[in-house]
Structure formats: structure tokens, C-alpha cells
Design an enzyme around this catalytic site. Sequence first.
Site, mmCIF file in Angstrom:
data_model
loop_
_atom_site.group_PDB
_atom_site.id
_atom_site.type_symbol
_atom_site.label_atom_id
_atom_site.label_comp_id
_atom_site.label_asym_id
_atom_site.label_seq_id
_atom_site.Cartn_x
_atom_site.Cartn_y
_atom_site.Cartn_z
ATOM 1 N N HIS A 64 18.580 -11.228 -7.010
ATOM 2 C CA HIS A 64 19.760 -11.029 -7.848
ATOM 3 C C HIS A 64 20.856 -11.964 -7.314
ATOM 4 O O HIS A 64 20.862 -12.305 -6.124
ATOM 5 C CB HIS A 64 20.175 -9.559 -7.695
ATOM 6 N N ASP A 84 17.256 -5.859 0.005
ATOM 7 C CA ASP A 84 18.088 -5.421 -1.122
ATOM 8 C C ASP A 84 17.318 -4.300 -1.821
ATOM 9 O O ASP A 84 16.338 -4.539 -2.522
ATOM 10 C CB ASP A 84 18.338 -6.601 -2.063
ATOM 11 N N GLN A 120 17.282 -1.624 -6.428
ATOM 12 C CA GLN A 120 16.371 -1.182 -7.484
ATOM 13 C C GLN A 120 15.212 -0.343 -6.968
ATOM 14 O O GLN A 120 14.480 0.237 -7.767
ATOM 15 C CB GLN A 120 15.785 -2.399 -8.233
ATOM 16 N N LYS A 159 23.302 3.122 -9.054
ATOM 17 C CA LYS A 159 21.929 2.963 -9.554
ATOM 18 C C LYS A 159 21.047 4.144 -9.162
ATOM 19 O O LYS A 159 19.892 4.226 -9.547
ATOM 20 C CB LYS A 159 21.333 1.653 -9.046
ATOM 21 N N CYS A 214 21.719 -11.309 -14.210
ATOM 22 C CA CYS A 214 22.274 -11.774 -12.928
ATOM 23 C C CYS A 214 21.180 -12.364 -12.045
ATOM 24 O O CYS A 214 21.197 -12.192 -10.823
ATOM 25 C CB CYS A 214 23.021 -10.657 -12.190
#
Lengths: 149, 415
Positions: free
Chosen positions: B131, B208, B211, B234, B372
Site C-alpha cells: 500500500h 503491515d 488487512q 479496519k 492506494c
Amino acid sequence: MTALTDLYQEVILDHNRSPRNFRAIEGATHSGLGHNPLCGDQLTLYVKVEDGTIREIGFQGKGCAISKASASLMTEAVKGKTLAEAEELFGRFHDLLTGPSDVPAEAKGFGKLAVFSGVREFPVRVKCATLAWHTLHSALAGGSPASTE
Amino acid sequence: MIDITLTPATFDVETVRADFPILSRKVRGRPLVYLDSANTTQKPEAVIRASDRFYRETNANIHRSTYRLSEEATTAYEGAREKVRRFLNAASTREVVFTRGTTEAINLLASSFGQAYVKAGDEVLITGMEHHSNIVPWQLLCERAGARLRVLPIDDRGELVLEELDALLTDRTRILGVVHVSNALGTVNPVKEIVARAHAKGVPVLVDAAQSLPHLGVDVADLGCDFLAFSGHKVYGPTGIGVLWGKEEWLEKLPPYQGGGDMIASVSFEKTTYAELPARLEAGTGNLAGGVALGTALDYVNAIGLARIAAHERALLAHATARLSEVPGLRIVGTAREKAGVVSFVLDDVHPHDVGTILDQEGICIRTGHHCAQPVMARYDLPATARASFGLYNTLEEVDALVDGLRKVREVFGA
């Protein structure tokens, strides 16, 4: 008509499928890059100006149906117009998309551009419909690339 | 309502849906079909109430005052930090730094780690699947430091080309940043293996988890990573709150990111000494209500159970993959063997933006654009895709509504 069929009128779908003046112009006096970061649309505009009049105009690029059809119809609309007339048309076109309007668009002398009056119901798509025009504006002004952001 | 004081609860999607007030609203006269949870998730009643209750009953600044209210606010906020620690299976709350979200967490790390460890001629390694929030902070650092940003490529399926990893981990590599689950492709990356290979070369790893954490969960002890970032919004929590987790031995070595209140031990015009972790990395008053409500969101997820959530979302993904493949002219972008509940696709010559507008008329929310992740789009030579992504409240019927909507798109475009 529903808002949707108002947005995706046959003229727009036709110009999306078969964009007019979809080419680079040899000996263009002006060119410009347009970019809509929201959806990734990009277009390059080529303009040949002689004696203050747009003699030839073409575009290339990728975009949604609204932005492609708008670029295509714009090239048809401004060909043969003086720079001042083109700018004036841009101003009125922008008002057509963003301003409140009770008068039917056809009555105001927009010709085929009137098909974009449906975009008013879709505020997030106004940028798509005006990208080519912003690009024309900045190409003629010889300024920096146009962006809808 | 799912009782978050009891665990585990049984998973019934209709019970779950009843916990999310927004799911009962209509859009353009139709039931809301929300298929954009990779963008942000909707919030359960419990989270909304937790935020509301904080302002109604507990609001005061933390760590500062001697009165009862401030003590309660501090307890609530620090209690949320402990919930995060437990959720991540981290060793200590000293390792849990509250930020505004994943983006700020990575900016913090790139800035502080960069200042201490990245010099001219060094390299920072990321992947082609990141991202923008795990690209641009490192790019800024590399420009500042005169370092080089290197990229592990992805293949046509949307998997990392791991054969090239060892060669890209050089003696100049200072850190590796890798996304656990791709927001644009849905790919689940083998982070544990990547961490092991990076560590074999002495390179620390940032994961990261924006998600992955809400859908698969993460266990930092098991992954073995050195840093991990995620966003509250999220994982059914509020916006404006997120976490940078880091191993204490690493965080201890990082210089402060921002200066200000709450991050100091003492200040004079000659010399400032800094607070202990994690306060040292948290200048200013944080998002207190957001932090407390994030804790409630994690309680909510725990009450349902990550295994149940993952199984439900796997079923949604399988159904969506099968049903979308029936739509003429539709091509799924990202066909990795391991995927989370994200389906990116393109439809014939219909631009994703037009797809989004027409689906919106049916009350269906999907993301359209570059997500993104412009380098991912460039890798597949696409300006944009349409993306449906799932949360624990989605149903198979909503996937069917998407498929019906896409048939309508084809009708409008005369395909």
C-alpha cells in the site's frame, strides 16, 4: 428516465465505444496532460491553434466512459472555435454540471454537450466529465498538467 | 447482540448483522450492501457505545492529574493497550504504541528507525505489493538519507517472487517492510518464512497487518517480526486510532518521533530527558476515546472468535470467486493460492469507475480505483480495478446481489 439512464445516455456510450479525434495531432501548438488521481484516468490532449482559433484537436489516454465521452465530445465542440469562445464554453459547461439549473440544457445552446446534464446527479463524477476541459484550459494557458485534485 | 463479556459466542451472521446499526439503513431506497471492508469496516453497537460512554462518563486527560476522573480515563486507555497486547500476543504493553493508524505507525518507524540506522548507501527493502503507506514513508527516508529503496517483485498471480528475496537482502539492507495481506489483490503473504529469511541476514522486519489482523489475526511471537502496524478502523474500531507494535529491544533504541507533552521525563531549555516506553513515542494527547473503543472492538472480535470469522470470510471468498467467474467478460485480478476476503476485478471495457456508479444505484458499495497501490496497478497494466472486500457481517446473498448488479452494468453498457 432514471438517473442512471440519464447519466449513461446513448451518445455517451457511443463516444465511449468510438471516441472521435482519438489521436495525436502532428504539429500541435499546444498539448496538455490531464490526470484524475481518484480513478486513475489519464489523458493527453493535442491542440493546433492558428490565428487564435482551434484548427485541430485530438486526445489519447485511458478513462471511464464519462471522461472519455466528454473528451471526445469536447474535441468536436471546440474545433473551429476561437480560444475565447472555447473558454467561455468551458465556463458554461462547468455551470451546467455543477450549478442549479431549471432551464433544459438543450435550450441553452449546448448541442450534444447537453447529454452531460445528467452528471449533475452524480457529484463524484463531475471531475470525470470536466477532466478534458481542465486539460484544454491548462494546455492553452501553457501551464502545469491539469489535475482534478 | 453478541455478548462480548462471554467468549466464545456462536457465529450466526444474522445475529452479527444486528449488532451493526448502519447495516439496517437503506441507500437509494435499497438495503445497504456494504462490500468495502478492506477500505474501512462498519462499527458494532458495542464500539459506538464505548466511544460514547467515554465522553459521557469518563472523559479527562490521562497520565496527568490526581483526580478520580483522570484515573478512570487512564485506566480505560491503558486497559485498551493491554487488550491490544493480548490480541497480538505481545510480551509487554511497553511494546504497544498508539498512533493515528497504520500510516502514522509506519511514518513513525521510518522516521525514527531511519534516523538511527539508515545512512547514505544503505538499502530499504519493500515489496511490489505494498500500500502507498508502506512505500512513501520509506521513499521519503531514502531521499533524506541518500539510501536506496529496493522492491521484491510480484508475479502474474499476485504472489511475491520469493526466489529473489535472498539476493535482495544484501549487507546494506537495514530493514524489510512487507504487507501481510494485500489490500489490492487479497494475497496472503508467507510472512513467517519471510521474517526467518530476513533474520538469517540480520535484517529486521516490519509487517503491515492492516488487512490481516481483522480477518486472520496476528501473533507477533509466532510471526517473529520486529515491528507490526495496524489500524483500528479496519478491525471494527474507530478511525484515528492504530498501533505500532515493536519488540522492546528495538523500540528502546528508537529516537523520539514527535516531541511534546507526555513523552518527556523532564524538560529544561538546556536538556530534555524522555519518558519510558511507550510514552516516549506518543507525544501529545492521544485519541483516548478511540483507544478505548478499539479495545472494545478487539473484545468484539474475540467474542466471535477469529477462527469463525476467518472461516466465514473464506466461504464468502469462495462463493464470490465462483459466482463472479460466471459473469461474462469479468476477470479477477489477483489469483494467489492463499487469499483473504478481497476480490479485485475488471469487466470487459467497462471502466471500474462506471461499474462503481452503477452498483451504487443498487445500494452496493465497492471500492473502485487504484486502492492506494498504484505500483500494483502498473504491474498489471491497469489504471484501476473494482474491488469487493468482506467483513464478518457479509452474507452469501450480498455476493449474489453484487453479481446481479454486474449483470446490470453489462446491460447499461450494451455488452
